[in-house]
Each structure stands twice: as structure tokens, then as C-alpha cells.
Write a protein that holds these residues in place. Structure first.
Motif, mmCIF file in Angstrom:
data_model
loop_
_atom_site.group_PDB
_atom_site.id
_atom_site.type_symbol
_atom_site.label_atom_id
_atom_site.label_comp_id
_atom_site.label_asym_id
_atom_site.label_seq_id
_atom_site.Cartn_x
_atom_site.Cartn_y
_atom_site.Cartn_z
ATOM 1 N N LYS A 1 10.305 2.561 3.224
ATOM 2 C CA LYS A 1 9.037 1.826 3.233
ATOM 3 C C LYS A 1 9.084 0.669 4.228
ATOM 4 O O LYS A 1 8.091 0.399 4.913
ATOM 5 N N ALA B 1 0.928 4.080 -2.914
ATOM 6 C CA ALA B 1 0.809 5.505 -2.570
ATOM 7 C C ALA B 1 1.981 6.299 -3.131
ATOM 8 O O ALA B 1 1.805 7.409 -3.656
ATOM 9 N N LEU B 2 3.174 5.735 -3.033
ATOM 10 C CA LEU B 2 4.359 6.389 -3.589
ATOM 11 C C LEU B 2 4.260 6.500 -5.109
ATOM 12 O O LEU B 2 4.592 7.546 -5.678
ATOM 13 N N PHE C 1 1.450 6.582 -7.084
ATOM 14 C CA PHE C 1 0.474 7.569 -7.515
ATOM 15 C C PHE C 1 0.814 8.974 -7.021
ATOM 16 O O PHE C 1 0.541 9.963 -7.707
ATOM 17 N N GLY C 2 1.436 9.068 -5.841
ATOM 18 C CA GLY C 2 1.869 10.375 -5.352
ATOM 19 C C GLY C 2 2.947 10.996 -6.222
ATOM 20 O O GLY C 2 2.879 12.183 -6.575
ATOM 21 N N SER D 1 0.835 -1.207 0.000
ATOM 22 C CA SER D 1 0.000 0.000 0.000
ATOM 23 C C SER D 1 0.870 1.257 0.000
ATOM 24 O O SER D 1 0.555 2.232 -0.693
ATOM 25 N N LEU D 2 1.940 1.222 0.758
ATOM 26 C CA LEU D 2 2.878 2.350 0.749
ATOM 27 C C LEU D 2 3.504 2.512 -0.633
ATOM 28 O O LEU D 2 3.692 3.637 -1.111
#
Length: 145
Positions: A136, A55-56, A58-59, A51-52
Motif C-alpha cells: 500500500k 478498498a482492501l 471491502f475487497g 482509500s487503498l
């Protein structure tokens, strides 16, 4: 027979590669269990870690879409007399990024912008991997603790 103060013995039973692998797996399981790591903990850790990572992904993609780092870097390098440096670096990633964007969104209004931002984020994430991967792992540990 003794050699340099050590006793050398001959063994009649030799471990096969499979037996060594089983012993190694047993040692790893024992080490993990001694630290309280169970299969359910590993599942949760894997979900948090991935999940991290998403997030990385798409961020960084969103940040590259908004900030356009290659345009800014090109302008800076052009000031010093270097032209087209970022286009050379991104050319290899651009084709893969275009395929991924086409698969996700089709060829819409800002296809080229999304593809370029994805290529930029892929480059940035690959350069930053020596920092982000341990970060991460630490964040996963901190979240689960």
C-alpha cells in the motif's frame, strides 16, 4: 581530559527531553522537505493510502463472502484428519465481526454469512499485513508520482 584518543568535555547545558524532541522534529521536517514532501502532499498521500486500505477491506470481505475460504480449508484439512481447525481460529474474531456487521447492516437475511466473511477477511488481512502494508505504501507513492 583525553581518553583512548578522544577528548571528553563537560557540558554545562543539557538538553531537556522537550528540546531533543524539537530537534528531532526539525530534522524530520528538513528530511521530508529535501525530498519535496509538503503538508498538502502528505494530505493527498494519507487520503490515497487510506482509500487503498478501505478498498482492501471491502475487497477481501467480498471475496471471502463469495469464496468462503474457511469452508474450503475445513474440507481440505478434514481430508487430512484435522477437524474444526478454522472454527477455532475464527472464534475469537467472530464476536467482533458480528458486532460490526450488526452495526452496519442490522440483523438481516444473511447476517451470519456477512459476519463469518468479515471474520475470515480480518484473519486473512492480519496474516497478509507484512506484505500488504508495504504494498500500500508503494502503491501510494506510485499513484502520487
Amino acid at each position: 581530559a583525553a581518553y583512548a584518543g578522544r577528548r571528553v568535555t563537560q557540558s554545562t547545558d543539557v538538553d531537556t527531553g522537550e528540546q531533543r524532541e524539537e530537534k528531532r522534529e526539525g530534522r524530520i521536517k528538513a528530511w521530508l522537505c529535501s525530498r519535496g514532501v509538503t503538508p498538502s502532499n502528505m494530505t493527498r498521500a494519507l487520503i490515497v493510502h487510506e482509500s487503498l486500505g478501505v478498498a482492501l477491506l471491502f475487497g477481501s470481505w467480498g471475496a471471502c463472502y463469495v469464496l468462503k475460504p474457511s469452508v474450503r480449508l475445513d474440507a481440505l484439512l478434514e481430508h487430512f484428519g484435522v477437524k474444526g481447525a478454522t472454527s477455532k481460529a475464527l472464534s475469537e474474531l467472530a464476536e467482533a465481526a458480528e458486532c460490526k456487521v450488526k452495526r452496519l447492516f442490522g440483523t438481516g437475511e444473511d447476517f451470519a454469512g456477512l459476519a463469518k466473511a468479515l471474520a475470515e477477511s480480518m484473519l486473512i488481512r492480519s496474516v497478509a499485513a507484512p506484505v500488504t502494508v508495504p504494498l500500500k505504501l508503494w502503491a501510494t507513492y506510485a499513484i502520487l508520482s
